[in-house]
Structure formats: C-alpha cells, structure tokens
Design a protein around this motif. Structure first.
Motif: not given
Length: 288
Positions: A11-12, A15-16, A18-19, A42-43, A57-58, A61-62
């Motif tokens: 997930g990390e 997340k990174h 997509r940022g 955004r997610r 997806y959330v 990512e969690q």
C-alpha cells in the motif's frame, strides 16, 4: 481486520507512486474547478484508471486486501511501475499469502554465519576480491583482497558490519567511491527490495531507524519506495595506494543458503585496472 506488514508495504508503494504522477501524465483531464488537496493522483482517480471501485482500491492501499492478479496488472500499468517495482509488488503479495494463519509476532533472527562452502570459496579465490552478503546486506565474510579493496572489515564491530550502514556512516566508504551518491542510492533501493521478504524484521527496522536518524539522504531516499534488483554492475573505486580503478562486480545467490550471496570484483585482463587491482590485492593484509 489487521493489516499484513507485506500488504501495508504494498500500500505504501502504491501510495507513493500515485503521488508522483499527475492527471495529465495518465491521460485524465485536469479538474480545475476543484482544488486538489493531495500531491499527484487521488485514490478515486487510480481506481477509475484501474476499473475498480474506490473502496476496493482504498482497502488495497491500507494493506487490508491483496489485489487479484488482474487488478495488480491494471495498477502496475496505470501507476507506471517498472519491472523491479512490479516484481517487488508480486513478492509482497506472495509473502502475504504464505503468512496466512501462521502470523506471529516478529522475532529477532540470529545473525547467520557464512555457509562452509562459501567460506571455502573465499579462501581459494586468491587475488579476486570477494565477500558474502547475508540478509539486509550484512557482511558475513570476506577474503584479504576484498579487505584491501574496500576496507578492513575485521576492524568493524560485527554488529555494525552491514554494507548499507557502512556506505552511509563510514567516512572511508565515502572516500573510496567517487560516485558515492549513485552507490548509496542503489544501496537503499536494493535494501528496500530485500526488505520485501520480511518487512517487519526487527533487525531491518532497527537498521532503517538508525540510518533515517543519522543521514538525511537515506531518510529521503527510503521514503521514495524505489526498489532495485542487481546481480552485476560496474563501480569506480579510488585507492590512494594505486589510484582509481573501474571494476566489474557480479553477485551469485547460493542455492544451499538462499539468503547468502557471493559478490566478486574483477577487471578486464591486460588493462590498467587489472594491473592496479593485482597490486592492491598483492598487498592485502592477512585474513583474521
């Protein structure tokens, strides 16, 4: 449901990644009428691109859900994961699957000793610098030529005998690598790839924590979640005794001890680099 450490790491990574991307880079229109509160995608935009629900997806990512292979394919494609990142993500999912019901509190593993066959090889390699890495790139053994090329590992306390730690914290390593920043960044990426097999390893956590506090660049590069798998390469090494050398290095995993790898350094025969390496190895201190 408690998140798996492997899935949290996945997930990390997502997340990174997509940022780092903008809507324009992935073919989405910029929505100028709404203010963006997050850097990158955004997610819900990632979910739209991968053709899955935002909730699904959330949860990925969690770290609460392992994506199916088709979903991982879509996420890897839309988030532009490279080959190493994709392999890293697949490894995390596989490890999480094996973890299953046997999930227990992480235990501190004893530092392994070099496999006897690898120790024998080290003694027979003579003028070829060679060392053995264990988990987390701990330095388990070396021959005199490697000590002459890099540093006197015997003088380093065993608990501090880790290649990544030495690259960042030992001033000698900064001096012998003219391209230190490239070497150090690659170390972080390889360590991150190695960490995928056991992200909750207490020794890994301690190492990352120590280096994050001690070195600003390590802290920044670790947060980037970059990964790399390298079995060979080329490095420039500067030694005051002989001058600068450009050497090839090759890494070999040993089937009898999969967590150990033998690393060899060499130069093209007949070159100045080969001559300097021979002079340096010939003056190597005796192994202790």
């Amino acid at each position: 449901m408690a998140a798996s450490p492997h899935l949290r790491e996945l997930g990390e990574l997502l997340k990174h990644r997509r940022g780092e991307l903008t809507p324009a880079q992935v073919g989405l229109p910029e929505r100028t009428h709404t203010q963006r509160r997050v850097r990158g995608l955004r997610r819900e935009e990632v979910a739209e691109l991968a053709a899955i629900s935002t909730d699904y997806y959330v949860r990925i990512e969690q770290g609460r859900l392992a994506p199916s292979r088709p979903v991982l394919d879509a996420l890897a494609r839309e988030l532009r994961l490279d080959g190493d990142q994709r392999a890293y993500a697949e490894g995390l999912i596989d490890q999480a699957g094996r973890e299953g019901s046997r999930r227990t509190a992480p235990r501190q593993r004893a530092r392994p000793t070099v496999h006897p066959h690898l120790a024998r090889l080290l003694g027979q390699l003579g003028g070829t610098p060679a060392l053995v890495f264990g988990p987390r790139l701990d330095i388990l053994a070396w021959n005199p030529a490697a000590a002459a090329l890099l540093c006197d590992f015997a003088a380093v306390p065993e608990a501090e005998r880790n290649y990544v730690r030495m690259v960042f914290l030992d001033p000698v390593m900064r001096e012998i690598y003219p391209e230190w920043e490239d070497v150090a960044r690659t170390c972080v990426e390889v360590l991150r790839m190695e960490a995928g097999t056991n992200p909750s390893d207490p020794a890994l956590t301690a190492l990352v924590g120590e280096l994050s506090v001690a070195d600003r660049q390590f802290r920044a590069w670790w947060a980037e979640h970059r990964v790399a798998h390298q079995d060979f390469g080329r490095k420039r090494i500067a030694r005051p005794e002989v001058g600068e050398l450009t050497l090839d290095w090759d890494s070999f995993r040993y089937a009898g001890a999969p967590e150990q790898q033998l690393v060899l350094w060499s130069a093209e025969p007949g070159t100045v680099d080969a001559e300097r390496l021979a002079r340096l190895a010939g003056g190597a201190p005796p192994e202790r």
